[in-house]
Design a protein around this motif. Structure first.
Motif, PDB file in Angstrom:
ATOM      1  N   LEU A 219      27.539  88.808  37.408  1.00 45.28           N
ATOM      2  CA  LEU A 219      28.409  89.940  37.709  1.00 45.28           C
ATOM      3  C   LEU A 219      27.715  91.256  37.370  1.00 45.28           C
ATOM      4  O   LEU A 219      27.725  92.209  38.161  1.00 45.28           O
ATOM      5  N   SER A 220      27.107  91.307  36.194  1.00 46.66           N
ATOM      6  CA  SER A 220      26.422  92.523  35.765  1.00 46.66           C
ATOM      7  C   SER A 220      25.272  92.876  36.705  1.00 46.66           C
ATOM      8  O   SER A 220      25.078  94.040  37.067  1.00 46.66           O
ATOM      9  N   ASP A 221      24.527  91.864  37.128  1.00 43.13           N
ATOM     10  CA  ASP A 221      23.413  92.097  38.053  1.00 43.13           C
ATOM     11  C   ASP A 221      23.924  92.574  39.418  1.00 43.13           C
ATOM     12  O   ASP A 221      23.303  93.446  40.048  1.00 43.13           O
ATOM     13  N   PHE A 222      25.047  91.993  39.873  1.00 43.90           N
ATOM     14  CA  PHE A 222      25.636  92.405  41.144  1.00 43.90           C
ATOM     15  C   PHE A 222      26.035  93.877  41.079  1.00 43.90           C
ATOM     16  O   PHE A 222      25.752  94.654  41.995  1.00 43.90           O
ATOM     17  N   ARG A 223      26.700  94.260  39.989  1.00 36.36           N
ATOM     18  CA  ARG A 223      27.120  95.647  39.838  1.00 36.36           C
ATOM     19  C   ARG A 223      25.926  96.603  39.785  1.00 36.36           C
ATOM     20  O   ARG A 223      25.927  97.671  40.392  1.00 36.36           O
ATOM     21  N   SER A 224      24.892  96.211  39.079  1.00 33.36           N
ATOM     22  CA  SER A 224      23.716  97.059  38.953  1.00 33.36           C
ATOM     23  C   SER A 224      23.061  97.301  40.311  1.00 33.36           C
ATOM     24  O   SER A 224      22.713  98.439  40.657  1.00 33.36           O
ATOM     25  N   ALA A 225      22.916  96.251  41.097  1.00 35.77           N
ATOM     26  CA  ALA A 225      22.314  96.394  42.428  1.00 35.77           C
ATOM     27  C   ALA A 225      23.190  97.244  43.333  1.00 35.77           C
ATOM     28  O   ALA A 225      22.697  98.097  44.085  1.00 35.77           O
ATOM     29  N   LEU A 226      24.507  97.027  43.262  1.00 29.01           N
ATOM     30  CA  LEU A 226      25.451  97.810  44.066  1.00 29.01           C
ATOM     31  C   LEU A 226      25.377  99.288  43.693  1.00 29.01           C
ATOM     32  O   LEU A 226      25.334 100.156  44.571  1.00 29.01           O
ATOM     33  N   PHE A 227      25.351  99.568  42.389  1.00 29.83           N
ATOM     34  CA  PHE A 227      25.318 100.953  41.938  1.00 29.83           C
ATOM     35  C   PHE A 227      24.046 101.650  42.409  1.00 29.83           C
ATOM     36  O   PHE A 227      24.103 102.773  42.923  1.00 29.83           O
ATOM     37  N   LYS A 228      22.917 100.994  42.262  1.00 33.64           N
ATOM     38  CA  LYS A 228      21.650 101.609  42.667  1.00 33.64           C
ATOM     39  C   LYS A 228      21.591 101.817  44.179  1.00 33.64           C
ATOM     40  O   LYS A 228      21.071 102.835  44.652  1.00 33.64           O
ATOM     41  N   ARG A 229      22.151 100.877  44.917  1.00 33.80           N
ATOM     42  CA  ARG A 229      22.061 100.932  46.373  1.00 33.80           C
ATOM     43  C   ARG A 229      23.016 101.957  46.976  1.00 33.80           C
ATOM     44  O   ARG A 229      22.625 102.744  47.852  1.00 33.80           O
ATOM     45  N   GLU A 230      24.258 101.971  46.516  1.00 29.88           N
ATOM     46  CA  GLU A 230      25.280 102.765  47.197  1.00 29.88           C
ATOM     47  C   GLU A 230      25.707 104.029  46.465  1.00 29.88           C
ATOM     48  O   GLU A 230      26.232 104.951  47.087  1.00 29.88           O
ATOM     49  N   PHE A 231      25.500 104.089  45.155  1.00 31.16           N
ATOM     50  CA  PHE A 231      26.056 105.199  44.396  1.00 31.16           C
ATOM     51  C   PHE A 231      25.015 106.157  43.813  1.00 31.16           C
ATOM     52  O   PHE A 231      25.237 107.374  43.797  1.00 31.16           O
ATOM     53  N   MET A 232      23.901 105.644  43.353  1.00 33.10           N
ATOM     54  CA  MET A 232      22.910 106.532  42.751  1.00 33.10           C
ATOM     55  C   MET A 232      22.425 107.629  43.687  1.00 33.10           C
ATOM     56  O   MET A 232      22.244 108.772  43.255  1.00 33.10           O
ATOM     57  N   PRO A 233      22.214 107.336  44.972  1.00 29.43           N
ATOM     58  CA  PRO A 233      21.746 108.403  45.867  1.00 29.43           C
ATOM     59  C   PRO A 233      22.734 109.567  46.006  1.00 29.43           C
ATOM     60  O   PRO A 233      22.345 110.657  46.441  1.00 29.43           O
ATOM     61  N   LYS A 234      24.002 109.347  45.642  1.00 30.94           N
ATOM     62  CA  LYS A 234      25.022 110.386  45.790  1.00 30.94           C
ATOM     63  C   LYS A 234      25.181 111.254  44.537  1.00 30.94           C
ATOM     64  O   LYS A 234      25.903 112.254  44.562  1.00 30.94           O
ATOM     65  N   LEU A 235      24.547 110.865  43.441  1.00 27.99           N
ATOM     66  CA  LEU A 235      24.791 111.534  42.168  1.00 27.99           C
ATOM     67  C   LEU A 235      24.169 112.932  42.128  1.00 27.99           C
ATOM     68  O   LEU A 235      23.145 113.194  42.758  1.00 27.99           O
ATOM     69  N   ARG A 236      24.806 113.788  41.336  1.00 31.55           N
ATOM     70  CA  ARG A 236      24.310 115.149  41.138  1.00 31.55           C
ATOM     71  C   ARG A 236      24.383 115.498  39.657  1.00 31.55           C
ATOM     72  O   ARG A 236      25.304 115.069  38.955  1.00 31.55           O
ATOM     73  N   ALA A 237      23.435 116.300  39.215  1.00 33.62           N
ATOM     74  CA  ALA A 237      23.500 116.829  37.850  1.00 33.62           C
ATOM     75  C   ALA A 237      24.549 117.926  37.795  1.00 33.62           C
ATOM     76  O   ALA A 237      24.797 118.625  38.788  1.00 33.62           O
ATOM     77  N   PHE A 238      25.184 118.075  36.643  1.00 37.46           N
ATOM     78  CA  PHE A 238      26.084 119.215  36.462  1.00 37.46           C
ATOM     79  C   PHE A 238      25.263 120.502  36.443  1.00 37.46           C
ATOM     80  O   PHE A 238      24.068 120.484  36.104  1.00 37.46           O
ATOM     81  N   PRO A 239      25.876 121.617  36.807  1.00 39.28           N
ATOM     82  CA  PRO A 239      25.134 122.887  36.850  1.00 39.28           C
ATOM     83  C   PRO A 239      24.556 123.290  35.502  1.00 39.28           C
ATOM     84  O   PRO A 239      25.165 123.063  34.459  1.00 39.28           O
ATOM     85  N   ARG A 240      23.328 123.830  35.548  1.00 44.78           N
ATOM     86  CA  ARG A 240      22.666 124.523  34.453  1.00 44.78           C
ATOM     87  C   ARG A 240      22.221 123.610  33.308  1.00 44.78           C
ATOM     88  O   ARG A 240      22.020 124.063  32.189  1.00 44.78           O
ATOM     89  N   VAL A 241      22.031 122.336  33.610  1.00 45.96           N
ATOM     90  CA  VAL A 241      21.553 121.415  32.574  1.00 45.96           C
ATOM     91  C   VAL A 241      20.146 121.809  32.117  1.00 45.96           C
ATOM     92  O   VAL A 241      19.873 121.914  30.913  1.00 45.96           O
TER      93      VAL A 241
END
Length: 237
Positions: free
Chosen positions: A68-90
Protein backbone atom coordinates in the motif's frame (compact mmCIF):
# COMPACT_ATOMS: atom_id res chain seq x y z
CA UNK A 1 18.47 34.23 21.52
CA UNK A 2 17.46 31.68 18.90
CA UNK A 3 20.49 30.63 16.88
CA UNK A 4 19.11 27.71 14.88
CA UNK A 5 15.87 27.19 12.94
CA UNK A 6 14.60 23.81 11.75
CA UNK A 7 11.90 23.92 9.08
CA UNK A 8 9.32 21.27 8.32
CA UNK A 9 8.72 21.06 4.56
CA UNK A 10 5.30 19.74 3.47
CA UNK A 11 2.66 22.34 4.31
CA UNK A 12 5.30 24.72 5.68
CA UNK A 13 7.52 25.47 2.68
CA UNK A 14 5.62 23.56 -0.03
CA UNK A 15 1.86 23.63 -0.70
CA UNK A 16 1.35 19.87 -0.69
CA UNK A 17 -0.94 18.80 2.16
CA UNK A 18 -4.08 18.30 0.03
CA UNK A 19 -2.07 16.37 -2.54
CA UNK A 20 -0.64 14.03 0.07
CA UNK A 21 -4.09 13.47 1.54
CA UNK A 22 -5.66 12.68 -1.83
CA UNK A 23 -2.85 10.29 -2.74
CA UNK A 24 -3.37 8.39 0.52
CA UNK A 25 -7.17 8.41 0.07
CA UNK A 26 -6.87 6.90 -3.39
CA UNK A 27 -4.36 4.34 -2.17
CA UNK A 28 -6.74 3.33 0.61
CA UNK A 29 -9.50 2.84 -1.95
CA UNK A 30 -7.21 0.59 -3.98
CA UNK A 31 -6.88 -1.62 -0.91
CA UNK A 32 -10.57 -1.68 -0.03
CA UNK A 33 -10.87 1.14 2.49
CA UNK A 34 -13.04 4.19 1.71
CA UNK A 35 -11.91 6.96 4.07
CA UNK A 36 -13.25 10.52 3.89
CA UNK A 37 -10.74 13.04 2.60
CA UNK A 38 -11.00 15.21 5.74
CA UNK A 39 -10.13 12.27 7.98
CA UNK A 40 -7.07 11.43 5.90
CA UNK A 41 -6.01 15.07 5.78
CA UNK A 42 -6.10 15.36 9.56
CA UNK A 43 -3.28 12.79 9.73
CA UNK A 44 -0.96 14.42 7.19
CA UNK A 45 2.29 15.37 8.87
CA UNK A 46 2.88 11.85 10.09
CA UNK A 47 4.96 9.39 8.13
CA UNK A 48 3.48 6.15 6.83
CA UNK A 49 4.62 4.26 9.94
CA UNK A 50 2.38 6.44 12.14
CA UNK A 51 -0.40 7.22 9.65
CA UNK A 52 -1.31 3.75 8.40
CA UNK A 53 -2.11 2.25 11.85
CA UNK A 54 -4.84 4.89 12.21
CA UNK A 55 -6.75 3.27 9.34
CA UNK A 56 -5.66 -0.39 9.23
CA UNK A 57 -5.17 -3.19 11.74
CA UNK A 58 -1.82 -4.78 12.49
CA UNK A 59 -2.88 -7.91 10.59
CA UNK A 60 -3.85 -5.87 7.54
CA UNK A 61 -0.60 -3.95 7.59
CA UNK A 62 1.38 -7.16 7.89
CA UNK A 63 -0.38 -8.50 4.80
CA UNK A 64 -0.23 -5.49 2.51
CA UNK A 65 1.12 -2.45 4.40
CA UNK A 66 4.33 -2.14 2.38
CA UNK A 67 2.49 -2.74 -0.88
CA UNK A 68 0.00 0.00 0.00
CA UNK A 69 2.76 2.42 0.95
CA UNK A 70 4.65 1.72 -2.28
CA UNK A 71 1.46 2.18 -4.32
CA UNK A 72 0.82 5.55 -2.69
CA UNK A 73 4.41 6.68 -3.20
CA UNK A 74 4.34 5.86 -6.92
CA UNK A 75 0.94 7.53 -7.32
CA UNK A 76 2.10 10.67 -5.53
CA UNK A 77 5.26 11.00 -7.60
CA UNK A 78 3.44 10.32 -10.85
CA UNK A 79 0.30 12.42 -10.49
CA UNK A 80 0.82 14.94 -7.70
CA UNK A 81 4.44 16.01 -7.41
CA UNK A 82 4.49 17.74 -10.81
CA UNK A 83 1.64 20.00 -9.59
CA UNK A 84 3.31 21.16 -6.37
CA UNK A 85 4.41 24.73 -5.75
CA UNK A 86 6.53 26.37 -3.07
CA UNK A 87 4.84 28.98 -0.92
CA UNK A 88 5.85 32.55 -1.78
CA UNK A 89 9.16 33.99 -0.55
CA UNK A 90 10.66 30.82 0.90
CA UNK A 91 14.09 31.49 -0.61
CA UNK A 92 14.03 35.11 0.54
CA UNK A 93 13.15 33.99 4.08
CA UNK A 94 16.07 31.56 4.18
CA UNK A 95 18.45 34.19 2.79
CA UNK A 96 17.30 36.75 5.36
CA UNK A 97 17.70 34.37 8.29
CA UNK A 98 21.19 33.38 7.15
CA UNK A 99 22.09 37.04 6.71
CA UNK A 100 21.27 37.54 10.38
CA UNK A 101 23.53 34.68 11.39
CA UNK A 102 20.94 31.97 12.00
CA UNK A 103 21.81 28.38 11.10
CA UNK A 104 19.10 26.52 9.19
CA UNK A 105 18.06 22.92 8.65
CA UNK A 106 15.05 21.19 7.10
CA UNK A 107 13.41 18.08 8.54
CA UNK A 108 10.86 16.10 6.55
CA UNK A 109 9.14 12.72 6.68
CA UNK A 110 9.55 12.56 2.90
CA UNK A 111 11.91 10.09 1.28
CA UNK A 112 15.35 11.38 0.39
CA UNK A 113 14.66 11.82 -3.34
CA UNK A 114 11.39 13.63 -2.61
CA UNK A 115 13.17 15.98 -0.23
CA UNK A 116 15.72 16.83 -2.91
CA UNK A 117 12.84 17.66 -5.24
CA UNK A 118 11.36 19.99 -2.59
CA UNK A 119 14.66 21.78 -2.01
CA UNK A 120 14.94 22.49 -5.74
CA UNK A 121 11.29 23.53 -5.89
CA UNK A 122 11.90 26.08 -3.11
CA UNK A 123 15.27 27.06 -4.63
CA UNK A 124 17.00 26.70 -1.24
CA UNK A 125 19.81 24.29 -2.13
CA UNK A 126 22.96 25.37 -0.32
CA UNK A 127 21.08 27.58 2.17
CA UNK A 128 20.92 25.02 4.98
CA UNK A 129 23.41 23.39 7.30
CA UNK A 130 21.74 20.06 6.62
CA UNK A 131 18.60 18.15 5.71
CA UNK A 132 16.97 15.15 7.33
CA UNK A 133 14.44 12.84 5.70
CA UNK A 134 12.54 9.64 6.40
CA UNK A 135 15.83 7.79 5.98
CA UNK A 136 17.26 9.49 9.09
CA UNK A 137 14.47 8.59 11.53
CA UNK A 138 13.38 5.27 13.00
CA UNK A 139 9.92 6.69 13.71
CA UNK A 140 8.17 9.65 12.14
CA UNK A 141 6.35 12.53 13.83
CA UNK A 142 4.92 12.88 16.42
CA UNK A 143 8.04 11.02 17.59
CA UNK A 144 11.08 13.32 17.95
CA UNK A 145 13.53 11.30 15.81
CA UNK A 146 13.54 13.60 12.78
CA UNK A 147 14.24 16.72 14.82
CA UNK A 148 16.90 14.99 16.89
CA UNK A 149 18.59 14.04 13.60
CA UNK A 150 18.35 17.68 12.48
CA UNK A 151 20.07 18.78 15.70
CA UNK A 152 22.88 16.38 14.82
CA UNK A 153 23.18 18.02 11.40
CA UNK A 154 23.43 21.40 13.12
CA UNK A 155 26.30 20.23 15.30
CA UNK A 156 24.31 19.33 18.43
CA UNK A 157 23.33 22.81 19.62
CA UNK A 158 21.36 23.19 22.83
CA UNK A 159 17.68 22.50 22.06
CA UNK A 160 16.68 25.73 23.79
CA UNK A 161 18.73 27.70 21.22
CA UNK A 162 16.65 26.17 18.43
CA UNK A 163 13.14 26.69 17.06
CA UNK A 164 11.12 24.41 14.80
CA UNK A 165 8.77 26.00 12.27
CA UNK A 166 5.96 23.69 11.16
CA UNK A 167 2.35 23.55 10.07
CA UNK A 168 0.93 20.56 11.97
CA UNK A 169 0.29 19.61 15.59
CA UNK A 170 2.61 16.64 14.99
CA UNK A 171 5.51 19.03 14.40
CA UNK A 172 4.91 20.70 17.76
CA UNK A 173 4.48 17.41 19.61
CA UNK A 174 7.64 15.95 18.09
CA UNK A 175 9.69 19.07 18.72
CA UNK A 176 8.59 19.31 22.34
CA UNK A 177 9.79 15.74 22.95
CA UNK A 178 13.20 16.87 21.68
CA UNK A 179 13.12 19.92 23.96
CA UNK A 180 12.63 22.36 21.09
CA UNK A 181 10.06 25.16 20.92
CA UNK A 182 7.76 25.36 17.88
CA UNK A 183 6.38 28.24 15.84
CA UNK A 184 3.32 27.35 13.78
CA UNK A 185 2.27 28.43 10.30
CA UNK A 186 -1.28 28.25 9.02
CA UNK A 187 -0.50 27.61 5.35
CA UNK A 188 -0.80 23.84 5.81
CA UNK A 189 -4.47 24.24 6.70
CA UNK A 190 -4.49 23.07 10.31
CA UNK A 191 -6.61 25.17 12.70
CA UNK A 192 -4.75 27.70 14.83
CA UNK A 193 -6.36 26.27 17.96
CA UNK A 194 -4.94 22.81 17.19
CA UNK A 195 -1.46 24.25 16.71
CA UNK A 196 -1.58 26.18 19.98
CA UNK A 197 -2.98 23.19 21.88
CA UNK A 198 -0.09 21.07 20.58
CA UNK A 199 2.39 23.62 21.93
CA UNK A 200 3.16 26.21 19.24
CA UNK A 201 4.52 29.36 20.94
CA UNK A 202 3.39 31.70 18.16
CA UNK A 203 1.44 31.46 14.91
CA UNK A 204 2.13 33.08 11.53
CA UNK A 205 0.28 32.85 8.24
CA UNK A 206 3.06 31.50 6.00
CA UNK A 207 6.76 31.96 5.12
CA UNK A 208 6.06 35.39 3.63
CA UNK A 209 4.47 36.49 6.90
CA UNK A 210 7.48 35.22 8.85
CA UNK A 211 9.76 37.19 6.55
CA UNK A 212 7.67 40.35 6.84
CA UNK A 213 7.95 40.30 10.62
CA UNK A 214 11.62 39.43 10.64
CA UNK A 215 12.48 41.95 7.93
CA UNK A 216 11.11 44.85 9.94
CA UNK A 217 13.25 43.99 12.95
CA UNK A 218 14.33 40.75 14.53
CA UNK A 219 12.75 42.03 17.74
CA UNK A 220 9.32 41.84 16.08
CA UNK A 221 9.61 38.06 16.18
CA UNK A 222 8.10 38.01 19.69
CA UNK A 223 8.47 34.25 19.95
CA UNK A 224 12.26 34.39 19.97
CA UNK A 225 12.93 35.23 23.62
CA UNK A 226 9.65 33.72 24.84
CA UNK A 227 10.20 30.43 23.03
CA UNK A 228 13.71 30.01 24.39
CA UNK A 229 12.57 30.78 27.95
CA UNK A 230 9.67 28.34 27.63
CA UNK A 231 11.91 25.61 26.25
CA UNK A 232 14.33 26.07 29.13
CA UNK A 233 11.41 25.80 31.56
CA UNK A 234 10.27 22.58 29.88
CA UNK A 235 13.78 21.10 30.18
CA UNK A 236 13.96 21.92 33.87
CA UNK A 237 10.72 20.12 34.74
Amino acid sequence: MVQNVIFDVDGTLVDSVDEHAEAWRRAFLEFGRDVPFAHVRSQIGKGADQLLPVFFTDDELEKFGQELSDFRSALFKREFMPKLRAFPRVRELFQRLRQDGLRLAVASSAKGDELEFYLKLCNIQGLTEGETSKDDASKSKPHPDIFEAALERLGRPEPHSTVVIGDTPYDALAASKAGIATVGVLCGGFPEEDLRTAGCRAIYKDPADLLAHFDTSRDTWPWAADAVAAAKDDESR
